[in-house]
Design an enzyme around this catalytic site. Structure first.
Site, PDB file in Angstrom:
ATOM      1  CE  LYS A  24       1.294  86.823  56.362  1.00  0.00           C
ATOM      2  NZ  LYS A  24       1.569  87.830  55.334  1.00  0.00           N
ATOM      3  NE  ARG A  94      -2.896  89.886  55.338  1.00  0.00           N
ATOM      4  CZ  ARG A  94      -3.548  90.966  55.753  1.00  0.00           C
ATOM      5  NH1 ARG A  94      -3.810  91.100  57.038  1.00  0.00           N
ATOM      6  NH2 ARG A  94      -3.929  91.887  54.899  1.00  0.00           N
ATOM      7  N   GLY A 103       2.069  84.034  48.506  1.00  0.00           N
ATOM      8  CA  GLY A 103       0.907  83.721  47.685  1.00  0.00           C
ATOM      9  C   GLY A 103       0.511  82.269  47.646  1.00  0.00           C
ATOM     10  CG  MET A 105      -0.038  78.086  52.368  1.00  0.00           C
ATOM     11  SD  MET A 105       0.785  77.675  53.906  1.00  0.00           S
ATOM     12  CE  MET A 105       1.907  79.049  54.105  1.00  0.00           C
ATOM     13  NE  ARG A 338       6.875  88.598  51.815  1.00  0.00           N
ATOM     14  CZ  ARG A 338       5.792  88.042  51.284  1.00  0.00           C
ATOM     15  NH1 ARG A 338       5.156  87.089  51.937  1.00  0.00           N
ATOM     16  NH2 ARG A 338       5.344  88.422  50.111  1.00  0.00           N
ATOM     17  CG  HIS A 454       1.628  85.204  41.594  1.00  0.00           C
ATOM     18  ND1 HIS A 454       1.913  84.335  40.556  1.00  0.00           N
ATOM     19  CD2 HIS A 454       1.707  84.477  42.723  1.00  0.00           C
ATOM     20  CE1 HIS A 454       2.137  83.133  41.053  1.00  0.00           C
ATOM     21  NE2 HIS A 454       2.019  83.194  42.360  1.00  0.00           N
ATOM     22  NE  ARG A 617      35.618  58.314  33.254  1.00  0.00           N
ATOM     23  CZ  ARG A 617      34.300  58.579  33.226  1.00  0.00           C
ATOM     24  NH1 ARG A 617      33.611  58.533  34.352  1.00  0.00           N
ATOM     25  NH2 ARG A 617      33.688  58.899  32.112  1.00  0.00           N
ATOM     26  CD  GLU A 744      33.318  54.580  38.715  1.00  0.00           C
ATOM     27  OE1 GLU A 744      32.401  55.248  38.206  1.00  0.00           O
ATOM     28  OE2 GLU A 744      34.420  54.405  38.159  1.00  0.00           O
ATOM     29  CB  SER A 763      38.087  61.092  42.228  1.00  0.00           C
ATOM     30  OG  SER A 763      37.059  61.970  41.803  1.00  0.00           O
ATOM     31  N   GLY A 765      33.065  58.781  42.409  1.00  0.00           N
ATOM     32  CA  GLY A 765      32.166  58.919  41.260  1.00  0.00           C
ATOM     33  C   GLY A 765      30.753  58.641  41.731  1.00  0.00           C
ATOM     34  CB  THR A 766      28.498  60.686  43.823  1.00  0.00           C
ATOM     35  OG1 THR A 766      28.630  61.874  43.036  1.00  0.00           O
ATOM     36  CG2 THR A 766      29.429  60.753  45.006  1.00  0.00           C
ATOM     37  CG  ASN A 767      27.142  61.012  38.283  1.00  0.00           C
ATOM     38  OD1 ASN A 767      26.685  61.733  39.152  1.00  0.00           O
ATOM     39  ND2 ASN A 767      27.758  61.486  37.220  1.00  0.00           N
ATOM     40  CG  ASP A 768      28.656  54.622  37.347  1.00  0.00           C
ATOM     41  OD1 ASP A 768      27.574  54.976  36.842  1.00  0.00           O
ATOM     42  OD2 ASP A 768      29.606  54.180  36.668  1.00  0.00           O
ATOM     43  CB  CYS A 830      34.752  63.715  39.736  1.00  0.00           C
ATOM     44  SG  CYS A 830      34.784  61.910  39.598  1.00  0.00           S
ATOM     45  CE1 TYR A 850      38.594  66.401  42.973  1.00  0.00           C
ATOM     46  CE2 TYR A 850      40.466  65.984  44.417  1.00  0.00           C
ATOM     47  CZ  TYR A 850      39.638  65.583  43.378  1.00  0.00           C
ATOM     48  OH  TYR A 850      39.839  64.381  42.751  1.00  0.00           O
TER      49      TYR A 850
END
Length: 874
Positions: A24, A94, A103, A105, A338, A454, A617, A744, A763, A765-768, A830, A850
């Protein structure tokens, strides 16, 4: 040593200083530089806020002296003095964070009024009604913002007084009425706060600046930052600005406008205004505002000037602007500009239109579109042909369809949503305190408020469907009832909102998934042009999912989970037969029955992905997941295979594990039961060969899961290669087949160079990998992770956004090791992180080929990938 500067006059700053002056303040400075009519003032910096919050809420040394110096300059500029009983200077206070938080703050208007200066204001303006109306507004705001008193205390007093004097609207009240109410407000303040209202303007200013700094830590601001992933470290600036008044009669007014329609993106001035009002009246929903185009009828001169300024600001900032303005006795003032919040559909249209208009280029358009806004466009719409029992109609404040159970409070919305319920938040009008309930709800319905209320602005930013200002709805929050005509609805009743038409519909209407077209497709096409080598694949287990993902632009399948194919009724019994078999020969016999099912699935997927790679897999979960655990189901299974219940129960018991996620699964299961790997490999390669003979280009990639030792991979690779060679000989044809692994397990990252010697691809396996690196159970972490994130123990849920400090470093190390051995090794991801924009950027910088994500996240990932490319290479 140079003294740190904490205060800047509007003439000293510029738009590039948002981190210091807040959005602002920086834009007020920029408009001042552009010679746009802006009431003069100054900005107390975010540095001052940081120092204040870090120093037990004490102003930093020298800051207040700077404030007093700039106040003197402002007084000189205005020819008025703060606290002058004859002609007082009044100011607004303000907030203004570096990133817009509408809205969230606090704001205080009309500061400088007291029992003496209000008389001077009444006399010099010859308008005592205006003066005492302004005074009661200041009292009300100061009490709420600075003293923390409930605003309802004062609204009730106004309502009671109007009833007493027989007046309907606030604007019907006289100077004497407001004077009585101002006295009553001071009585309320003393009773509720334990101290009288401070009459000294200097004390009012000091306490208001302090309150705005403190508002950075108010609960609604913290919630907003959590939802929108805004750092807690930014802080807020404070803007002190000379007041201009929209409540000085019918030649005065106030309004909010957008340079383009924030719902549709149409290039037409969009907004609302009120005559004889101050800014909060427009967004509070207390009075019905008028369309901005009607301003032309009130004052064609002011409207023409406003249109000219709006166009000038949009051209200057190269983006749609959200403007706040006040007209004081026929003179226009801009109070804010803004970048405007907009719906997902408007986001795309505005970006594309601005390219066509020459304001921005394609690169800027792609960078500007929020990947999450694309995701919002994929929300359901009401299905064609559905009977629409329209209960009420309001304003189409934010598009999309929402179906859920009615709730009347934000807390209740959050509570029920946490239990998996879909809810519609129904309110007279939302306030910033409702932010958590709005986030939890499927959609928002209000009986009051306009298109810039709002509810409307926040819902559009969140991508939530919203119907605002449905005036025929009567809401009784105390009894939990909503009445529309003769119909009464209670909490738990189903309701459907159509945010595009503004209709409120009875019951739970059927919805449909949207398809890509028009502006959506244009942005995706541009993203494709700008990302020549990086590809987005999909996680898909069925031909239908594969086809949908390809429609969304997926360039292959990064994860096909074969176990998901086993749970169909006609297949699960065959899987169970295999598990119940006592010998390898018996298991092979059962697997032979399963093979045609698997092959049929793969043929369908290869058809859908003709010419694109498909990573499949092999079986990953432990065998006990395919067996029943209830006594009745065990008895039925035993009977179907002519076995004793005790035998089946004993087998089920023997397969149970203390920690199945770390147990007999993945490559471990395939090594001890190699016939499973052989069957799956045969189904994959036979399907690929049959497709090849029909002219369909199948590109299978066989992925071995959960590898943590080199020998685990090489043993299974040898098994698979034997099957591949055998099928090629039988089919008298060949297809390209790659064999790789899912990284993984942390140990796999540490020995990635050794595994890479034998693998065709990795590949992640980022979950595990996340689960094992943190030591968190994915199934149980939900009990504490939300608390961890809310308390900033963790910045994000690591299962949603990749932990780059820990898990990410394992990935970096694995990639570096693997590519020292095999520089051209294909690498992708993946896990669920494949659809998260910040995680995608991380993958891009590690030179992955990828990412892979769920079908409906593919468009998000495509744009995020293009943005990563542009940020790196320009």
């Amino acid at each position: 040593m140079k003294t740190q500067k904490f205060v800047y006059d509007f003439s000293q700053g510029e738009a590039s200083q948002k981190s210091l002056l807040g959005g602002k303040g920086a834009n007020l400075c920029e408009m001042t530089r552009m010679e746009i009519p802006v009431p003069p003032g100054f900005v107390v910096t975010t540095d001052a806020c940081h120092a204040f919050l870090d120093n037990e809420k004490q102003f930093p040394a020298g800051m207040w002296a700077e404030v007093e110096k700039h106040l003197k300059t402002l007084e000189k500029t205005m020819g008025k003095t703060l606290g002058d009983p004859k002609d007082p200077l009044l100011v607004s206070i303000r907030s203004g964070a570096p990133i817009s938080m509408p809205g969230m703050m606090d704001t205080v208007l009309n500061l400088g009024l007291n029992d003496k200066t209000v008389e001077g204001l009444a006399k010099i303006t010859d308008n005592p009604t205006f003066a005492y109306d302004s005074y009661r507004r200041f009292l009300q705001m100061f009490a709420n913002v600075v003293l923390g008193l409930e605003g309802s205390l004062f609204e009730k007093a106004i309502t009671a007084h109007k009833k007493k004097v027989g007046k309907k609207e606030d604007t019907d009240l006289s100077a004497d009425d407001w004077k009585v109410l101002a006295e009553e407000f001071q009585t309320i303040i003393k009773k509720e706060s334990g101290a009288p209202f401070p009459q000294e303007p200097e004390k009012q200013l000091e306490r208001s600046v302090r309150a705005v700094f403190e508002s950075w830590l108010n609960p609604r601001a913290i919630r907003y930052r959590r939802i929108n992933r805004i750092s807690d470290d930014l802080g807020t600036a404070v803007n002190v600005q000379a007041m201009v008044f929209g409540n000085m009669g019918d030649q005065s007014g106030t309004g909010v406008a957008f340079t383009r329609n924030p719902s549709t993106g149409e290039k037409k001035l969009f907004g609302e205004f009120l005559l004889n009002a101050q800014g909060e009246d427009v967004v509070a929903g207390i009075r019905t505002p008028r369309d901005i185009q009607e301003l032309d009828n009130v004052s064609s001169k002011v409207f023409a000037q406003f249109k000219d300024i709006a166009e000038k600001l949009e051209t200057h900032f190269h983006d749609m602007q959200d403007l706040e303005f006040t007209i004081q006795q026929g003179k226009l003032f801009l109070l804010q500009t803004r970048t405007g919040k907009r719906s997902a559909a408007a986001d795309l249209k505005i970006a594309i239109d601005m390219v066509e208009e020459g304001l921005i280029d394609k690169k800027e358009a792609v960078l500007r579109v929020s990947p999450d806004s694309l995701d919002k466009l994929l929300h359901p719409q009401i299905a064609p042909g559905v009977k629409r029992d329209v209960l009420a109609k309001g304003l189409p404040a934010s598009p999309g369809a929402a179906v859920g159970q009615i709730v009347f409070t934000a807390d209740r919305a959050e509570s029920l949503a946490a239990k998996g319920k879909k809810v519609i938040l129904v309110r007279h009008e939302t306030s910033p305190d409702d932010i958590h309930g709005m986030f939890a709800a499927e959609g928002i319905l209000t009986s009051c408020g306009g298109m810039t209320s709002h509810a409307a602005v926040v819902a559009r930013g969140m991508g939530k469907p919203c119907v605002a200002g449905a005036g025929s709805i009567s809401i009784d929050e105390d009894t939990g009832k909503m009445t529309i005509g003769k119909d009464t609805f209670s909490e738990g009743d189903d309701l459907t909102l159509d945010g595009a038409s503004g209709e409120v519909l009875r019951g739970a209407c059927k919805t449909k998934k949207p398809t890509l077209s028009g502006n959506f497709q244009t942005i995706l096409d541009w993203a494709e042009e700008l990302t020549p080598s990086f590809r987005v694949r999909t996680n898909a287990d069925t031909p239908d999912d594969s086809a949908k993902a390809r429609e969304f632009g997926a360039k292959g399948i990064g994860l096909c989970r074969t176990e998901h194919m086993f749970f169909a009724p006609e297949r699960i019994r065959v899987v169970q037969e295999m598990i119940l078999s006592q010998t390898e020969k018996q298991r092979e016999k059962a697997l032979a029955k399963l093979l045609p099912f698997q092959k049929e699935d793969f043929i369908g997927i290869f058809n859908a992905m003709d010419g694109l790679p498909v990573t499949i897999r092999l079986l990953d979960p432990p065998l006990h997941e395919f067996l029943p655990h209830e006594k009745k189901d065990i008895a039925e299974l035993a009977q179907s295979f002519d076995l004793k219940e005790s035998e089946v129960r004993s087998l089920v018991s023997s397969l149970q594990e203390q920690n199945p996620m770390l147990g007999h699964r993945g490559c471990r299961l395939l090594i001890t039961h190699p016939e499973v790997a052989r069957m799956q490999a045969r189904a994959i390669v036979e399907a690929a060969c049959e497709c090849h003979k029909k002219g369909i280009k199948a590109l299978p990639e066989i992925m071995i899961p959960l590898v943590g030792a080199v020998a685990e991979f090489t043993v299974l690779r040898e098994e698979i290669e034997q099957v591949v060679d055998s099928v090629f000989a039988e089919q008298k044809t060949t297809v390209p087949v790659k064999i790789g692994t899912m990284i993984e397990i942390p140990r796999a990252c540490l020995i990635a160079d050794k595994i890479a010697e034998h693998a065709d691809f990795f590949s992640f396996g980022t979950n595990d990998l996340t689960q094992m690196t943190f030591g968190y159970s994915r199934d149980d972490a939900g009990k504490f992770l939300p608390y961890y994130v809310s308390e900033r123990i963790l910045s994000d849920d690591p299962f949603q956004t990749l932990d780059q400090e820990g898990v990410g470093q394992l990935i970096v190390q694995a990639v570096e090791k693997a590519r020292t051995v095999k520089p051209d090794l294909k690498i992708g991801i993946c896990g669920e992180h494949g659809g998260d924009p910040s995680s995608i950027e991380f993958c891009f910088h590690q030179d992955f080929q990828y990412v892979s994500c769920s079908p409906f996240r593919v468009p998000v990932a495509r744009v995020a990938a293009a943005q990563s490319h542009l940020r790196k290479f320009g």
